[in-house]
Design an enzyme around this catalytic site. Structure first.
Site, short mmCIF file in Angstrom:
data_model
loop_
_atom_site.label_atom_id
_atom_site.label_comp_id
_atom_site.label_asym_id
_atom_site.label_seq_id
_atom_site.Cartn_x
_atom_site.Cartn_y
_atom_site.Cartn_z
CG MET A 12 37.05 30.20 41.46
SD MET A 12 35.76 29.20 40.66
CE MET A 12 34.26 29.97 41.32
CB SER A 13 38.33 33.26 47.72
OG SER A 13 37.45 34.31 47.32
N GLY A 14 35.36 31.77 47.07
CA GLY A 14 34.00 31.77 47.60
C GLY A 14 33.42 33.16 47.68
N GLY A 15 34.23 34.16 47.36
CA GLY A 15 33.78 35.55 47.38
C GLY A 15 33.22 35.99 46.04
CG ASP A 17 35.88 41.07 44.32
OD1 ASP A 17 34.90 41.66 43.83
OD2 ASP A 17 36.53 41.53 45.28
CB SER A 18 37.40 34.68 43.11
OG SER A 18 36.56 34.17 44.13
CG MET A 37 44.77 28.26 46.39
SD MET A 37 45.83 29.71 46.08
CE MET A 37 44.60 30.90 45.54
CB CYS A 102 49.86 35.42 50.99
SG CYS A 102 48.66 34.17 50.46
N GLY A 126 40.73 37.38 41.40
CA GLY A 126 39.79 38.48 41.51
C GLY A 126 40.41 39.76 42.02
CB CYS A 199 43.78 35.06 54.70
SG CYS A 199 45.52 34.54 54.66
#
Length: 361
Positions: A12-15, A17-18, A37, A102, A126, A199
Site C-alpha cells: 500500500m503506497s497511499g495511492g 490503486d493500491s 514500503m 525496483c 496495484g 519514485c
C-alpha cells in the site's frame, strides 16, 4: 475468486490503486495485511518528499476498510540493489529505468520475503497487469485489460517463483472503474493524483537531483558533420531523443528544425545533436540487449516473430528475434524504431503475453 482464510499482504503506497486493491481482496474474503514500503531516506522534510503524507493516507484507508497495516524500511536494500545501479548507468552514459529493477529486487523480492515471514500465502500490488497459469503449469505475465494503463513493461523481470505468489486484482479492471470504486466506498484518497516519475526523485527537477551525485563535465556539442554548435554540461545529463533542455532553442545554427540528442561519444566527451524528428541518426532497425530475463525461464527461439517495446507507453513494434546467444539478444524491427536508448529495457510480447526482455546496449 474466493480468498476465504488466505492471508495476503498488499503493498500500500497511499495511492488510489493500491487502496482499491486492498479493498477488493478483503471483499473476496482474504485476510488482508497492508504493508507500506519506505525505500528512500533523504529529504523527508523537503518540499518534494511525500512519504509522511503517503503513510497517513495508508493509515486512513486501512481504518476505513478495516485492515491492519505496518511500515517497513527497505531503504538500505534499495540503495544497494537499485540506486547504486542507477548512478553507475548514468555515469556510463546510459539511461536506466530504476522502476524495472525496483520491482524485481524490492517489491517482488525484499517485500515478498517479508510478506512470507508474516505468514502470507501471496502478495498483491496495484499494478495494472495480469497473471495466469497455463495448461503446462507455467505462470504467465499478461498485459492489463486496460492497455492504456498496462504496466507489464515494468514487471518483465519477474520469474516463476515471484509470479506464483502474486495477485494483480486491477489487471481486469479499467482505471476509470477503479476511480469510481474509490469514490463509491468513500476512500479518503479517492481524488489523489497518480504518482509520476522516478519514485526517489518525486517532483523535483531531474537535472538538479542527478547533479547531487554526479559531477558536471562540460564538453562539445556537435552535429554529425563535426560542427560544434554548443556546449553540454555532462553526458550523464542527457538522453537520446531529448529535445528540451539542450540549450539550442534560440540558436542561429542549422535549418530552423528542432534539435535532438542523437548520440554520446563517451571517450571524447562529445554530445551529438541532429535536427528533425526523423533524422537517420535517431532511427534504429536492429538492437542488441543483454542482462536478459525470461518470465518462463527460457528465451524465444531465433527467427520467432514477436512484438517489442523499447520504452514504456510505446506501441508494440513488430520484430524478429535474430539471435539469442547466451546473455545477448538481437532484434530486427519491421520498421526502424525512434531514439532507442541504451540502458532502457527492450521487452518482448507474444500478443498480450509478456515474455521478458533485457537491457538495451
Amino acid at each position: 475468486m474466493s480468498g476465504a482464510g488466505k492471508r495476503v499482504v498488499v503493498g500500500m503506497s497511499g495511492g488510489v490503486d493500491s487502496s482499491v486493491t486492498a479493498w477488493l481482496l478483503k471483499q473476496q474474503g482474504y485476510e488482508v495485511i497492508g504493508l507500506f514500503m519506505k525505500n528512500w531516506e533523504d529529504d523527508d522534510d523537503s518540499e518534494y518528499c511525500s512519504t509522511r503524507q503517503d503513510w497517513l493516507d495508508v493509515v486512513s484507508v486501512a481504518d476505513l476498510i478495516g485492515v491492519d497495516v505496518e511500515a517497513v524500511n527497505f531503504a538500505a536494500e534499495y540503495k544497494d540493489r537499485v540506486f547504486a545501479d542507477f548512478l553507475r548507468e548514468y555515469s556510463a552514459g546510459r539511461t536506466p529505468n530504476p522502476d524495472v529493477l525496483c520491482n524485481a529486487e524490492i517489491k517482488f523480492k525484499a517485500f515478498l520475503d517479508h510478506a512470507m515471514s508474516l505468514g502470507a500465502e501471496t502478495i498483491a500490488t496495484g499494478h495494472y497487469a495480469r497473471v495466469r497459469q497455463n495448461a503446462a503449469g507455467r505462470f504467465e505475465l499478461l498485459k492489463a485489460l486496460d492497455h492504456t494503463k498496462d504496466q507489464s513493461y515494468f514487471l518483465h523481470r519477474l520469474n516463476q517463483a515471484q509470479l506464483s505468489r502474486t495477485l494483480f486484482p486491477l489487471g481486469e479492471i479499467p482505471k476509470t472503474r477503479v476511480r469510481e470504486i474509490a469514490a463509491e466506498i468513500g476512500l479518503p484518497n479517492a481524488k489523489k493524483k497518480d504518482s509520476t516519475g522516478i519514485c526517489f526523485i518525486g517532483e523535483r527537477p531531474f537535472r538538479d537531483f542527478l547533479n547531487r551525485y554526479l559531477p558536471t563535465k562540460p564538453g562539445p556539442m556537435k552535429t554529425p558533420e563535426g560542427k560544434v554548435v554548443g556546449e553540454h554540461i555532462g553526458l550523464a545529463f542527457y538522453t537520446l531523443g531529448q529535445r528540451k533542455g539542450i540549450g539550442l532553442g534560440g540558436s542561429r545554427e542549422g535549418n530552423g528544425d528542432a534539435w535532438y540528442v542523437a548520440r554520446k561519444d563517451m571517450a571524447n566527451n562529445t554530445l551529438y545533436v541532429v535536427q528533425g524528428h526523423d533524422h537517420p541518426w535517431l532511427l534504429t532497425p536492429v538492437l542488441t540487449a543483454s542482462d536478459l530475463s525470461w518470465v518462463a525461464g527460457e528465451p524465444p527461439a531465433a527467427g520467432a516473430a514477436m512484438a517489442a517495446k523499447t520504452r514504456y507507453r510505446q506501441s508494440d513494434a513488430a520484430c524478429t528475434v535474430q539471435a539469442v546467444d547466451g546473455d545477448a539478444l538481437t532484434l530486427r524491427f519491421a520498421e526502424a524504431q525512434w531514439a532507442v536508448t541504451p540502458g532502457q529495457s527492450a521487452v518482448l510480447y507474444d500478443g498480450d503475453i509478456c515474455l521478458g526482455g533485457g537491457i538495451i546496449q
